[in-house]
Design an enzyme around this catalytic site. Structure first.
Site, PDB file in Angstrom:
ATOM      1  CB  THR A 130     -29.212 -48.518 -44.581  1.00  0.00           C
ATOM      2  OG1 THR A 130     -30.116 -48.593 -45.681  1.00  0.00           O
ATOM      3  CG2 THR A 130     -29.167 -47.102 -44.057  1.00  0.00           C
ATOM      4  CG  ASN A 175     -35.134 -53.545 -43.184  1.00  0.00           C
ATOM      5  OD1 ASN A 175     -35.044 -53.412 -41.970  1.00  0.00           O
ATOM      6  ND2 ASN A 175     -34.298 -52.973 -44.028  1.00  0.00           N
ATOM      7  CB  SER A 178     -37.211 -51.421 -46.050  1.00  0.00           C
ATOM      8  OG  SER A 178     -36.944 -51.668 -47.410  1.00  0.00           O
ATOM      9  CB  SER A 179     -33.211 -47.919 -48.346  1.00  0.00           C
ATOM     10  OG  SER A 179     -32.383 -47.675 -47.245  1.00  0.00           O
ATOM     11  N   GLY A 407     -31.403 -54.733 -53.578  1.00  0.00           N
ATOM     12  CA  GLY A 407     -30.966 -55.978 -54.186  1.00  0.00           C
ATOM     13  C   GLY A 407     -32.088 -56.606 -54.991  1.00  0.00           C
ATOM     14  CD  GLU A 409     -37.505 -55.399 -53.471  1.00  0.00           C
ATOM     15  OE1 GLU A 409     -37.131 -54.682 -52.545  1.00  0.00           O
ATOM     16  OE2 GLU A 409     -38.617 -55.259 -54.031  1.00  0.00           O
TER      17      GLU A 409
END
Length: 1046
Positions: A130, A175, A178-179, A407, A409
């Site tokens: 991001t 994170n 996190s998006s 990405g 996971e």
């Protein structure tokens, strides 16, 4: 292209010195391009190069044209505006790797090649995807040409980020921001390279987070921002409390606060961003109502009756929920505890048990939030859309796409979401390999070098396993969801074993060998992805793929008076009996469309890596990094780039840099470039298998060959430098010394004498001046005499000098410097003379015509100011000498008037006293009377002496009445006239008749005399347009619009 490839020759033919010089520091900071790694097949060498650069805060490294970015977890001074200018317009490999270099290279490729570009950003949660997309957008917003409209668009592009982060990002274990959705953004540029529009596509929002979070994780940011940052009045309106622990949807992860996040400050940023994007206050309130309704929905509790039926135990909560959703409360309660079934055309209502009611509640919460997020993205797209009224055609526009996508996971428990995410990464890896090989092959063909087949792992077999029609995992999942009868996640797993059990990349507990069976549970299946093995737990697969909302809940939401929800829940959705596509199929179809979009563009890649899980700066976790290098496919990328030649360079750049290494090419080569390069490499002892010469470039296969050449150049540089320095410095210093010595002698002798003489003269003059000044000060109150003449003259001179610099500039300026006592009288004379001079100059500048105009304007102001609506509009318009040309006045009329010349003429409309029929006339003013003319005939003569008055309405109409004496039999009564220049006509008539005080402004109506003593009335009212007509009771009705004076 691999290596430091760039167009190194500028417009004057000079060759730039590029960054090969950084190769000499490779032992300390590694290589700037992984393609130059000697042992490119070694993962350890790859990671060691990353580590070296990370320790030196060099977070960016290339793999050819791919940018690898390591999250530093701290602020680096490499993103300033000066850094942007440093990379602007500079070739890709000319200076050190940077996100700005890739951004600028993509932008210049779009402009020069006129082909759409895209930047693919990938990496795991917390790797900085991001932030990378923000840096790219910021670079374009700052460096691209712009105007006022484009500045607004740039603000909207930047302000859309905090809004999307608030509604689509959450704190996870990996994170804090996190998006939880994939984002593809198109930025549209016009033919000048100016950003003119944008569009966002979102993928697979993690809706399950709304109702459940793992321990240590949070729900979406917006919930906590609303509770922490919203003012008290807002929370009272939404019936919310500040403590997030009071809401069941926010306590699952047991993490209401995060030290690195300020929810209150982020709330202010979001509230400031929404109006910039184009949200109205009403839309913001409706949006917050929906967010609050999700929290209330989570607090809705159920009880179970004796017969298994379910009822709501939180009636107050449900009432607040219905109010926020804008739906009927009783209908909502019914829909949450019952479901509607259709069998053979008949509808039946069936009660839900406790588990089904809780599931329906959670499904409603996920649907409301997920669809609202989709609406939010659509709203942002509307504000970013290309405005066709400004740019009539978008044919000349180009696009740069930004793909910020999750990405690969691999979690402790991998479910449906991880399955979709990893499937997406398989498709992106397949696309990357295909496009990379294609670009390599095109360059080889351009340079005339034979293409060598590259051995690589083709992950098409895995993509087919997931997406193949009727045989793939997604198709089997859909079939199981649609199969009648009792279906469950375990039956889905059994169906997979029966259908794809023989596939080499698919394993389950039942199909595995003894060693593998210990790490694959009975509820899991394992896929062998290109990046590694992943176990997926099938629990929840069917429910998440169905993603269905009870029909009666949809019917209730369709009735909402919240415009956002009524947009999200269409009535057609309830009427349409066709079953919607499953979630996995929807994702597959959207992914196919994304692949088509990316295939139509020239791609660039940013691979983001997280150095540690603790988010600590300076810490490099080798195990974690190795895991990411593997599943990002970086080693695969490197192998493809290194399959042919590691380094390629244009002839002129290679020859310019390394020509000192060969006596035949040093200092200059005058033949063909290809011959010069061939001579140079032969002298350096390059073997035939180490290099090839193309049409315009030299290709070097091994980095070792390049490093050896670079080291030879470094060793040669001292020798070259020493020779040049020795001769040049000796000559330069000797010549310089002789010139300086001669100059110093001449200057010293002359300067010392002149300085001494000047000093003595200045001292004598200063002493005399001080004596005279002091003496004059002592005698300053005496009459003018030799003792004080210098002092008094100085005082006078100082005053006059000051006066000259501070004289008033206009007659309105009354300031004047204070004079000394000896000049009071003279100062007053000067002040009067200066004032008289300014007045004379001003009067001389006024032309007679302008003076006449000003006099008329002054009279018009006295008559009409603050009295008539149309007066402000007339102030800036000049009064004309006449509104009629001489040719427009009939010659017979002029002859009839004789010696009385027409001073002013204008066209008017005369209204008959009976019936008010309009008749066009000409009003002519002479020095003593006015006449109304109908073509060739004078219809009425009005003597100024006999004129009793002039009446005008107060509105914006052009009506005026000339009142005549009633005892005059020659007159037929008062003249009712209309003119579009009423201010001008009345002003001139009043001045010529010398009856400015006889002008009356009547606000409501005007009474006038009709023949034989009868009286008529004109009524004035406001309306939308100017209209004159006969009204009721025989009055003349004048409708005039309101004029807004600006």
């Amino acid at each position: 292209m691999p290596g430091y490839l760039s167009s190194e020759v500028d417009i004057e033919g000079r060759v730039r010195l590029v960054m090969e010089s950084a190769l000499t520091a490779r032992d300390r900071v590694g290589v700037q391009d992984f393609v130059l790694l000697e042992n490119y097949n070694s993962e350890a060498a790859f990671i060691e190069n990353l580590r070296r650069r990370f320790r030196e805060n060099l977070i960016y490294t290339y793999i050819g044209s791919v940018l690898v970015s390591v999250n530093p977890y701290k602020e680096l001074e490499i993103y300033s505006k000066q850094q942007m200018e440093r990379y602007r317009g500079v070739s890709f490999y000319e200076i050190s790797p940077h996100i700005y270099a890739l951004s600028d290279n993509t932008y210049r490729a779009m402009r020069t090649e006129r082909k759409d570009q895209c930047i693919l950003i990938s990496g795991e949660s917390g790797a900085g995807k991001t932030e990378a997309s923000k840096k790219i957008l910021l670079y374009y917003a700052v460096t691209c040409p712009t105007n006022d409209h484009m500045a607004i668009l740039g603000d909207r592009l930047l302000q859309s980020n905090p809004v999307l982060e608030a509604f689509g990002n959450a704190k996870t274990l990996r994170n804090d921001n996190s998006s939880r959705f994939g984002k593809y953004m198109d930025v549209q540029f016009d033919f000048r390279g100016t950003p003119v529009g944008g569009h966002i596509l979102n993928y697979l929002l993690e809706k399950s987070r709304v109702v459940h979070q793992n321990h240590g994780e949070r729900n979406f940011h917006i919930f906590y921002q609303l509770l922490d940052g919203g003012d008290d009045d807002l929370l009272i309106t939404l019936d919310l409390e500040r403590n997030p622990q009071n809401y069941r949807y926010l306590v699952k992860g047991n993490c209401p606060r995060v030290s690195s996040i300020s929810d209150k400050n982020n709330w202010k940023v979001v509230m400031k961003a929404l109006p910039v994007i184009g949200f109205t206050e009403e839309e913001v309130q409706k949006l917050l109502n929906i967010i609050a309704s999700v929290l209330h929905l989570g607090n809705t509790q159920f009880g179970e009756g004796e017969e298994g039926d379910t009822y709501i135990t939180t009636e107050t909560q449900t009432s607040n929920l219905a109010k926020l959703l804008g739906v009927d409360g009783s209908a909502l309660r019914e829909a949450l505890t019952h479901k509607k079934l259709t069998a053979k055309g008949e509808e039946m209502i069936s009660p839900l048990n406790y588990e089904q009611a809780v599931s329906a509640r959670d499904a409603l919460a996920k649907a409301v939030y997920g669809r609202t997020f989709t609406w939010l993205v659509e709203k942002i797209n509307q504000s970013l859309a290309l405005k066709e009224e400004i740019y009539h055609s978008s044919k000349d526009s180009s696009v740069i796409g930004l793909l910020d996508i999750y990405g690969f996971e691999v979690l402790q428990q991998n479910s449906f979401e991880q399955f979709c995410i990893n499937y997406c990464n398989e498709k992106l890896q397949q696309l990357f390999i295909e496009l990379t090989l294609r670009s390599e092959q095109e360059e080889y063909e351009t340079e005339g070098i034979a293409w060598e087949t590259v051995q690589y792992f083709d992950n098409k077999i895995i993509c087919d396993l997931i997406e193949e029609k009727h045989k793939g995992i997604i198709s089997i999942l859909d079939e199981e969801c649609l199969r009648p009868g009792e279906t469950c996640d375990v039956s889905f797993l059994e169906k997979l074993e029966d259908t794809v059990g023989s596939h080499p990349h698919f394993i389950t507990h039942k199909l595995a060998n003894g060693k593998t069976r210990r790490v694959v549970s009975r509820e899991e299946f394992r896929l062998l992805h290109y990046a590694g093995e992943v176990n997926y737990n099938v629990n929840g697969f069917l429910d998440k793929n169905n993603d269905l909302l009870n029909r009666n809940l949809k019917e209730v939401m369709c009735q909402s008076d919240n415009q956002i929800l009524s947009h999200c829940f269409r009535r057609e959705e309830v009427i349409d009996q066709k079953r919607p596509e499953m979630a996995a199929t929807q994702f597959k179809n959207s992914l196919m469309k994304l692949m088509e979009i990316l295939m139509s563009k020239e791609p660039s890649y940013v691979r983001c890596i997280k150095p540690n899980d603790a988010k600590q700066p300076g810490r490099f976790d080798e195990v974690l990094v190795r895991h990411q290098v593997k599943y990002l496919g970086l080693m695969e990328n490197l192998r493809v780039r290194r399959a042919g030649f590691a380094y390629r360079r244009r002839f002129e750049a290679f020859l310019q840099r390394y020509k000192p290494l060969c006596p035949e090419t040093w200092p200059n080569w005058h033949g063909r470039l290809v011959d010069g390069v061939s001579t140079l490499v032969n002298h350096l002892g390059y073997k035939a298998e180490e290099y090839k010469l193309g049409r315009s470039k030299i290709f070097i296969r091994f980095p070792k060959t390049l490093f050896t050449t670079e080291d030879a150049l470094e060793a040669k540089k001292p020798e070259i430098a020493l020779t040049l320095q020795t001769s040049w410095r000796g000559y330069r210093e000797r010549a310089k010394y002789q010139r300086i010595r001669r100059a110093v002698i001449v200057i010293q002798s002359g300067w010392r004498g002149m300085k001494a003489r000047r000093r003595a003269k200045r001292r004598r003059q200063a002493a005399e001046l001080i004596r005279r000044f002091i003496k004059g000060f002592i005698y300053r109150h005496e009459e003018y005499c030799p003792e004080n003449e210098y002092f008094l003259d100085h005082v006078r001179y100082s005053f006059l000098k000051n006066l000259r610099q501070n004289l008033p500039k206009s007659v309105l300026d009354k300031s004047w410097p204070t004079p000394p006592p000896s000049l009071v009288e003279a100062s007053e004379h000067l002040r009067r003379l200066h004032m008289r001079n300014m007045v004379i100059k001003y009067c001389r500048r006024v032309q007679p015509e302008w003076k006449k105009q000003m006099m008329q304007k002054v009279v018009a102001s006295e008559i009409f100011k603050d009295q008539k609506d149309s007066y402000p509009l007339s102030v800036g318009r000049l009064f004309l000498d006449s509104r009629l040309e001489r040719e427009q006045i009939n010659l017979k009329v002029i002859q009839t008037l004789g010696s009385d010349k027409v001073q002013y003429g204008v066209s008017v409309i005369k209204y008959d006293r009976r019936g008010f029929k309009p008749r066009p006339r000409q009003l002519l003013l002479t020095n003593t009377f006015a006449v109304l003319v109908d073509r060739t005939k004078i219809k009425q003569r009005i003597d100024y002496a006999a004129l009793r008055g002039i009446s005008v309405g107060s509105l914006s109409d052009g009506m005026f009445v000339l009142h005549m004496p009633t005892e005059d039999n020659k007159q037929k009564g008062d003249a009712v006239l209309h003119c579009s220049h009423v201010i001008e006509v009345v002003t001139k008539l009043a001045m010529m008749a010398n009856k400015t005080s006889y002008v009356n402004i009547n606000p409501g109506s005007i009474r006038f005399t009709v023949a034989r003593g009868k009286e008529g009335i004109i009524d004035f009212i406001r309306g939308s347009e100017l209209k004159v007509a006969k009204g009721k009771r025989g009055h003349l009705l004048v409708t005039a619009p309101r004029i807004n004076a600006t």
